[in-house]
Design a protein around this motif. Sequence first.
Motif, PDB file in Angstrom:
ATOM      1  N   ASN A  44       2.784 -11.645   7.131  1.00 39.08           N
ATOM      2  CA  ASN A  44       1.552 -12.386   6.824  1.00 39.08           C
ATOM      3  C   ASN A  44       0.685 -11.666   5.790  1.00 39.08           C
ATOM      4  O   ASN A  44      -0.388 -12.143   5.446  1.00 39.08           O
ATOM      5  N   LYS A  45       1.155 -10.518   5.280  1.00 43.25           N
ATOM      6  CA  LYS A  45       0.429  -9.803   4.225  1.00 43.25           C
ATOM      7  C   LYS A  45       1.262  -9.680   2.947  1.00 43.25           C
ATOM      8  O   LYS A  45       0.863  -8.995   2.007  1.00 43.25           O
ATOM      9  N   VAL A  46       2.422 -10.348   2.913  1.00 46.86           N
ATOM     10  CA  VAL A  46       3.248 -10.426   1.713  1.00 46.86           C
ATOM     11  C   VAL A  46       3.538 -11.911   1.522  1.00 46.86           C
ATOM     12  O   VAL A  46       4.421 -12.478   2.164  1.00 46.86           O
ATOM     13  N   LEU A  47       2.747 -12.535   0.627  1.00 46.31           N
ATOM     14  CA  LEU A  47       2.721 -13.994   0.534  1.00 46.31           C
ATOM     15  C   LEU A  47       3.157 -14.496  -0.836  1.00 46.31           C
ATOM     16  O   LEU A  47       2.853 -13.874  -1.860  1.00 46.31           O
ATOM     17  N   ASP A  62      -7.888  -3.850   3.921  1.00 47.97           N
ATOM     18  CA  ASP A  62      -6.564  -4.473   4.026  1.00 47.97           C
ATOM     19  C   ASP A  62      -5.808  -4.334   2.709  1.00 47.97           C
ATOM     20  O   ASP A  62      -6.389  -4.440   1.635  1.00 47.97           O
ATOM     21  N   PHE A  94      -2.786  -6.301   0.895  1.00 43.91           N
ATOM     22  CA  PHE A  94      -1.908  -7.469   0.971  1.00 43.91           C
ATOM     23  C   PHE A  94      -1.372  -7.764  -0.413  1.00 43.91           C
ATOM     24  O   PHE A  94      -1.915  -7.317  -1.427  1.00 43.91           O
ATOM     25  N   PHE A 149      -9.366 -11.442   4.294  1.00 42.49           N
ATOM     26  CA  PHE A 149      -8.951 -10.067   4.120  1.00 42.49           C
ATOM     27  C   PHE A 149     -10.163  -9.225   3.754  1.00 42.49           C
ATOM     28  O   PHE A 149     -11.062  -9.664   3.054  1.00 42.49           O
ATOM     29  N   ASP A 153      -6.129 -14.160   6.628  1.00 38.50           N
ATOM     30  CA  ASP A 153      -5.217 -13.515   7.553  1.00 38.50           C
ATOM     31  C   ASP A 153      -5.263 -14.268   8.877  1.00 38.50           C
ATOM     32  O   ASP A 153      -6.317 -14.399   9.475  1.00 38.50           O
ATOM     33  N   TYR A 179      -3.451  -6.178  -3.524  1.00 35.75           N
ATOM     34  CA  TYR A 179      -4.898  -6.165  -3.319  1.00 35.75           C
ATOM     35  C   TYR A 179      -5.303  -5.145  -2.262  1.00 35.75           C
ATOM     36  O   TYR A 179      -4.530  -4.839  -1.363  1.00 35.75           O
ATOM     37  N   CYS A 228       0.102   1.642  -2.992  1.00 38.92           N
ATOM     38  CA  CYS A 228       1.143   0.665  -2.675  1.00 38.92           C
ATOM     39  C   CYS A 228       1.917   0.265  -3.933  1.00 38.92           C
ATOM     40  O   CYS A 228       3.139   0.147  -3.920  1.00 38.92           O
ATOM     41  N   LEU A 261       4.386  -3.519   5.343  1.00 40.02           N
ATOM     42  CA  LEU A 261       3.431  -4.594   5.567  1.00 40.02           C
ATOM     43  C   LEU A 261       4.103  -5.737   6.314  1.00 40.02           C
ATOM     44  O   LEU A 261       5.270  -6.050   6.049  1.00 40.02           O
ATOM     45  N   SER A 273      -4.282  -0.438  -2.784  1.00 42.94           N
ATOM     46  CA  SER A 273      -3.335  -1.138  -3.668  1.00 42.94           C
ATOM     47  C   SER A 273      -2.718  -0.228  -4.722  1.00 42.94           C
ATOM     48  O   SER A 273      -1.571  -0.441  -5.120  1.00 42.94           O
TER      49      SER A 273
END
Length: 184
Positions: free
Chosen positions: A27-30, A56, A58, A52, A42, A94, A101, A24, A98
């Motif tokens: 900008n998708k691991v915050l 997606d 994230f 999102f 996003d 999310y 992941c 990822l 998810s």
Amino acid sequence: MIKPITYEEIIKKLRNVVMTNTKLPGNKVLNALSVRGTDLSDVISSTKTYSFSLGDVFILFELLKDQNGDNYITPKDDDNMIAIASYTYHLMIYGNGSDLCSQVLRTTFKQPKVAMDLREEGIYVRTVNSGETINEFINNTLLLRNDLEVKIEVAYVLENAIKSQYFKYENLNEDDSILIIHEV
């Protein structure tokens, strides 16, 4: 002994493990402590954003002080002290993907090579727990969420702590080889 590390370094190193193994983008691991609610979007360009979507994946993460962990302080040879602290790296993953992941990250943090690489960086992985699966509304969209918790221990150097006003010391024997440290 665990190699000393800073709070910011812990976040960077754990986030890097997550991004590398999930593929990822940043900008998708915050960091969840800096982004919440309607700000969770996003970024497409500097002026246009979109929320999102279900497709997606994230991740929001938090590095939380573990209140049930073993935290202690030990003196070093100089005026510094080493503090050992326990943390929980809480990942909220999310999107429709998810679950997969979450499984990838759970397996990743349990791999001996990843654990040894993190240990060399000063992060000791104690346990990896697969959390719960829930649905959550974000920006008027119902998203699937899978949680994951990674319990870690790290060491900090407290510089000039021996001379600090925040600690009181008592010697238990005449040669000063046993030292008890109290918070004031």
